[in-house]
Motif scaffolding. Structure first.
Motif, PDB file in Angstrom:
ATOM      1  N   ARG A  38       0.906  -1.211   0.110  1.00 46.44           N
ATOM      2  CA  ARG A  38       0.078  -0.008  -0.028  1.00 46.44           C
ATOM      3  C   ARG A  38       0.844   1.334  -0.023  1.00 46.44           C
ATOM      4  O   ARG A  38       1.912   1.232   0.506  1.00 46.44           O
ATOM      5  CB  ARG A  38      -0.912  -0.034   1.119  1.00 46.44           C
ATOM      6  CG  ARG A  38      -0.122   0.216   2.385  1.00 46.44           C
ATOM      7  CD  ARG A  38      -1.347   0.176   3.563  1.00 46.44           C
ATOM      8  NE  ARG A  38      -0.753   0.353   4.973  1.00 46.44           N
ATOM      9  CZ  ARG A  38      -1.500   0.468   6.365  1.00 46.44           C
ATOM     10  NH1 ARG A  38      -2.634   0.099   6.185  1.00 46.44           N
ATOM     11  NH2 ARG A  38      -0.931   1.117   7.180  1.00 46.44           N
ATOM     12  N   GLN A  39       0.206   2.114  -0.578  1.00 48.48           N
ATOM     13  CA  GLN A  39       1.077   3.581  -0.579  1.00 48.48           C
ATOM     14  C   GLN A  39      -0.135   4.572  -0.078  1.00 48.48           C
ATOM     15  O   GLN A  39      -0.825   4.951  -0.997  1.00 48.48           O
ATOM     16  CB  GLN A  39       1.710   3.986  -1.787  1.00 48.48           C
ATOM     17  CG  GLN A  39       2.504   5.047  -1.905  1.00 48.48           C
ATOM     18  CD  GLN A  39       3.336   5.081  -3.137  1.00 48.48           C
ATOM     19  OE1 GLN A  39       3.301   4.438  -4.278  1.00 48.48           O
ATOM     20  NE2 GLN A  39       4.476   5.766  -2.839  1.00 48.48           N
ATOM     21  N   ALA A  40       0.354   5.384   0.910  1.00 46.16           N
ATOM     22  CA  ALA A  40      -0.492   6.618   1.419  1.00 46.16           C
ATOM     23  C   ALA A  40       0.211   7.886   1.026  1.00 46.16           C
ATOM     24  O   ALA A  40       1.314   7.766   0.349  1.00 46.16           O
ATOM     25  CB  ALA A  40      -0.303   6.637   2.632  1.00 46.16           C
ATOM     26  N   PRO A  41      -0.571   8.832   0.565  1.00 48.84           N
ATOM     27  CA  PRO A  41      -0.176  10.231   0.027  1.00 48.84           C
ATOM     28  C   PRO A  41       1.205  10.744   0.714  1.00 48.84           C
ATOM     29  O   PRO A  41       0.992  10.615   1.989  1.00 48.84           O
ATOM     30  CB  PRO A  41      -1.320  11.008   0.065  1.00 48.84           C
ATOM     31  CG  PRO A  41      -2.310  10.366   0.207  1.00 48.84           C
ATOM     32  CD  PRO A  41      -2.231   8.967   0.952  1.00 48.84           C
ATOM     33  N   GLY A  42       2.087  10.756   0.166  1.00 47.77           N
ATOM     34  CA  GLY A  42       3.260  11.331   0.843  1.00 47.77           C
ATOM     35  C   GLY A  42       3.938  10.393   1.594  1.00 47.77           C
ATOM     36  O   GLY A  42       5.059  10.855   2.239  1.00 47.77           O
ATOM     37  N   GLU A  46       4.443   0.291   1.310  1.00 45.14           N
ATOM     38  CA  GLU A  46       4.847  -0.481   2.510  1.00 45.14           C
ATOM     39  C   GLU A  46       4.252  -1.998   1.971  1.00 45.14           C
ATOM     40  O   GLU A  46       3.085  -2.096   1.445  1.00 45.14           O
ATOM     41  CB  GLU A  46       4.733  -0.170   3.661  1.00 45.14           C
ATOM     42  CG  GLU A  46       3.248   0.191   4.179  1.00 45.14           C
ATOM     43  CD  GLU A  46       2.943   0.771   5.293  1.00 45.14           C
ATOM     44  OE1 GLU A  46       4.037   0.900   6.253  1.00 45.14           O
ATOM     45  OE2 GLU A  46       1.815   1.378   5.463  1.00 45.14           O
ATOM     46  N   LEU A  47       5.057  -2.947   2.529  1.00 44.72           N
ATOM     47  CA  LEU A  47       4.292  -4.219   2.382  1.00 44.72           C
ATOM     48  C   LEU A  47       3.336  -4.433   3.289  1.00 44.72           C
ATOM     49  O   LEU A  47       3.721  -4.410   4.707  1.00 44.72           O
ATOM     50  CB  LEU A  47       5.368  -5.388   2.477  1.00 44.72           C
ATOM     51  CG  LEU A  47       4.878  -6.938   2.132  1.00 44.72           C
ATOM     52  CD1 LEU A  47       4.232  -7.156   1.099  1.00 44.72           C
ATOM     53  CD2 LEU A  47       6.303  -7.824   2.348  1.00 44.72           C
ATOM     54  N   VAL A  48       2.227  -4.913   2.923  1.00 43.46           N
ATOM     55  CA  VAL A  48       1.050  -5.113   4.177  1.00 43.46           C
ATOM     56  C   VAL A  48       1.111  -6.663   4.329  1.00 43.46           C
ATOM     57  O   VAL A  48       1.010  -6.900   5.624  1.00 43.46           O
ATOM     58  CB  VAL A  48      -0.421  -4.663   3.550  1.00 43.46           C
ATOM     59  CG1 VAL A  48      -1.556  -5.079   4.624  1.00 43.46           C
ATOM     60  CG2 VAL A  48      -0.330  -3.288   3.022  1.00 43.46           C
ATOM     61  N   ALA A  49       1.219  -7.330   3.502  1.00 44.29           N
ATOM     62  CA  ALA A  49       0.853  -8.726   3.662  1.00 44.29           C
ATOM     63  C   ALA A  49       1.460  -9.823   2.446  1.00 44.29           C
ATOM     64  O   ALA A  49       1.346  -9.301   1.437  1.00 44.29           O
ATOM     65  CB  ALA A  49      -0.407  -9.206   4.151  1.00 44.29           C
ATOM     66  N   ASP A  89      -5.093   3.677   7.502  1.00 45.19           N
ATOM     67  CA  ASP A  89      -5.199   2.547   6.523  1.00 45.19           C
ATOM     68  C   ASP A  89      -5.456   2.966   5.167  1.00 45.19           C
ATOM     69  O   ASP A  89      -5.371   2.293   4.000  1.00 45.19           O
ATOM     70  CB  ASP A  89      -5.873   1.477   6.937  1.00 45.19           C
ATOM     71  CG  ASP A  89      -5.784   0.956   8.169  1.00 45.19           C
ATOM     72  OD1 ASP A  89      -6.521   0.475   8.873  1.00 45.19           O
ATOM     73  OD2 ASP A  89      -4.504   0.426   8.246  1.00 45.19           O
ATOM     74  N   THR A  90      -5.813   4.446   5.051  1.00 42.18           N
ATOM     75  CA  THR A  90      -6.236   5.127   3.678  1.00 42.18           C
ATOM     76  C   THR A  90      -4.858   4.879   2.801  1.00 42.18           C
ATOM     77  O   THR A  90      -3.942   5.417   3.233  1.00 42.18           O
ATOM     78  CB  THR A  90      -6.695   6.470   4.175  1.00 42.18           C
ATOM     79  OG1 THR A  90      -7.896   6.431   4.717  1.00 42.18           O
ATOM     80  CG2 THR A  90      -7.044   7.068   2.686  1.00 42.18           C
ATOM     81  N   ALA A  91      -5.101   4.321   1.560  1.00 42.19           N
ATOM     82  CA  ALA A  91      -4.147   4.095   0.723  1.00 42.19           C
ATOM     83  C   ALA A  91      -4.550   3.608  -0.510  1.00 42.19           C
ATOM     84  O   ALA A  91      -5.763   3.012  -0.407  1.00 42.19           O
ATOM     85  CB  ALA A  91      -2.855   3.383   1.340  1.00 42.19           C
ATOM     86  N   VAL A  92      -3.762   3.515  -1.477  1.00 44.91           N
ATOM     87  CA  VAL A  92      -3.834   2.854  -2.733  1.00 44.91           C
ATOM     88  C   VAL A  92      -3.481   1.561  -2.417  1.00 44.91           C
ATOM     89  O   VAL A  92      -1.932   1.273  -2.082  1.00 44.91           O
ATOM     90  CB  VAL A  92      -3.261   3.359  -3.952  1.00 44.91           C
ATOM     91  CG1 VAL A  92      -3.473   2.424  -5.180  1.00 44.91           C
ATOM     92  CG2 VAL A  92      -3.969   4.680  -4.306  1.00 44.91           C
ATOM     93  N   TYR A  93      -3.943   0.371  -2.496  1.00 48.69           N
ATOM     94  CA  TYR A  93      -3.421  -0.948  -2.169  1.00 48.69           C
ATOM     95  C   TYR A  93      -3.247  -1.867  -3.499  1.00 48.69           C
ATOM     96  O   TYR A  93      -3.980  -1.598  -4.456  1.00 48.69           O
ATOM     97  CB  TYR A  93      -4.621  -1.926  -1.386  1.00 48.69           C
ATOM     98  CG  TYR A  93      -4.580  -1.379   0.100  1.00 48.69           C
ATOM     99  CD1 TYR A  93      -5.042  -0.305   0.481  1.00 48.69           C
ATOM    100  CD2 TYR A  93      -4.100  -2.214   1.060  1.00 48.69           C
ATOM    101  CE1 TYR A  93      -5.158   0.258   1.699  1.00 48.69           C
ATOM    102  CE2 TYR A  93      -4.381  -1.711   2.315  1.00 48.69           C
ATOM    103  CZ  TYR A  93      -4.632  -0.657   2.589  1.00 48.69           C
ATOM    104  OH  TYR A  93      -4.640  -0.187   3.907  1.00 48.69           O
ATOM    105  N   TYR A  94      -1.949  -2.290  -3.679  1.00 46.18           N
ATOM    106  CA  TYR A  94      -1.662  -2.785  -4.884  1.00 46.18           C
ATOM    107  C   TYR A  94      -1.448  -4.420  -4.452  1.00 46.18           C
ATOM    108  O   TYR A  94      -0.709  -4.967  -3.595  1.00 46.18           O
ATOM    109  CB  TYR A  94      -0.312  -2.316  -5.369  1.00 46.18           C
ATOM    110  CG  TYR A  94      -0.120  -0.823  -5.681  1.00 46.18           C
ATOM    111  CD1 TYR A  94       0.007   0.204  -4.550  1.00 46.18           C
ATOM    112  CD2 TYR A  94      -0.574  -0.307  -6.947  1.00 46.18           C
ATOM    113  CE1 TYR A  94      -0.077   1.279  -5.217  1.00 46.18           C
ATOM    114  CE2 TYR A  94      -0.463   0.745  -7.304  1.00 46.18           C
ATOM    115  CZ  TYR A  94      -0.329   1.900  -6.451  1.00 46.18           C
ATOM    116  OH  TYR A  94      -0.063   3.291  -6.735  1.00 46.18           O
ATOM    117  N   CYS A  95      -1.841  -5.179  -5.419  1.00 45.99           N
ATOM    118  CA  CYS A  95      -1.698  -6.545  -5.770  1.00 45.99           C
ATOM    119  C   CYS A  95      -0.378  -6.843  -6.440  1.00 45.99           C
ATOM    120  O   CYS A  95       0.005  -6.267  -7.443  1.00 45.99           O
ATOM    121  CB  CYS A  95      -2.837  -7.356  -6.239  1.00 45.99           C
ATOM    122  SG  CYS A  95      -2.458  -9.188  -6.594  1.00 45.99           S
ATOM    123  N   THR A  96       0.455  -7.597  -5.876  1.00 47.16           N
ATOM    124  CA  THR A  96       1.545  -7.946  -6.252  1.00 47.16           C
ATOM    125  C   THR A  96       1.875  -9.474  -6.312  1.00 47.16           C
ATOM    126  O   THR A  96       1.389 -10.216  -5.580  1.00 47.16           O
ATOM    127  CB  THR A  96       2.882  -7.515  -5.503  1.00 47.16           C
ATOM    128  OG1 THR A  96       2.907  -8.013  -4.133  1.00 47.16           O
ATOM    129  CG2 THR A  96       2.600  -5.983  -5.433  1.00 47.16           C
TER     130      THR A  96
END
Length: 117
Positions: A38-42, A46-49, A89-96
Motif C-alpha cells: 500500500r501507498q498513502a499520499p506522501g 509498504e508491504l502489508v501482507a 489505513d487509507t492508501a492505494v492498495y496494490y496486488c503483487t
C-alpha cells in the motif's frame, strides 16, 4: 506474463471492514508468492501482507490482529480481509506477485481504500 486485477476498494467509516480481491492470470510459477503493498499520499510504499502457494503467510505488525490474507490457488485469487479499519489505513492498495526469490515482480493497477467518517 502475469496480469493482476484488484477489486474491492471503497470508502468506509473507521471501524468498518473491506475485503480486497486480486485475480491473477498467467504462470503459476510466477505467482508462487503474492502479496499486498500500500501507498498513502506522501509516504513510501509498504508491504502489508504476503502469502505463498504453500500457505505461508506474513503480515506487517501494523495490521496484525486486524487484517487477514488468504488465497485460492485453484482460482488464482488472493484476498485481503481488512477489519477494524483506521484512517491511517487509507492508501492505494496494490496486488503483487512473483516467483520465490523474485518477489514482487508483477504489480496490479491498485485499488483505493479510504477510511473516513
Amino acid at each position: 506474463q502475469v496480469r493482476l486485477v484488484e477489486s474491492g476498494g471503497d470508502l468506509v467509516q473507521p471501524g468498518g471492514s473491506l475485503r480486497l480481491s486480486c485475480a491473477a492470470t498467467g504462470s503459476i510459477f510466477s505467482t508462487r508468492v503474492m502479496g499486498w503493498y500500500r501507498q498513502a499520499p506522501g509516504k513510501q510504499r509498504e508491504l502489508v501482507a504476503s502469502t505463498t502457494s504453500g500457505g505461508t503467510t506474513d503480515l506487517g505488525d501494523f495490521v496484525k490482529g486486524r487484517f487477514t490474507i488468504s488465497r485460492d490457488n485453484a482460482k488464482k485469487t488472493m484476498y485481503l480481509q481488512m477489519n477494524s479499519l483506521k484512517p491511517e489505513d487509507t492508501a492505494v492498495y496494490y496486488c503483487t506477485a512473483g516467483p520465490l526469490g523474485s518477489f514482487p515482480s508483477y504489480w496490479g493497477q491498485g485499488t483505493q481504500v479510504t477510511v473516513s467518517s
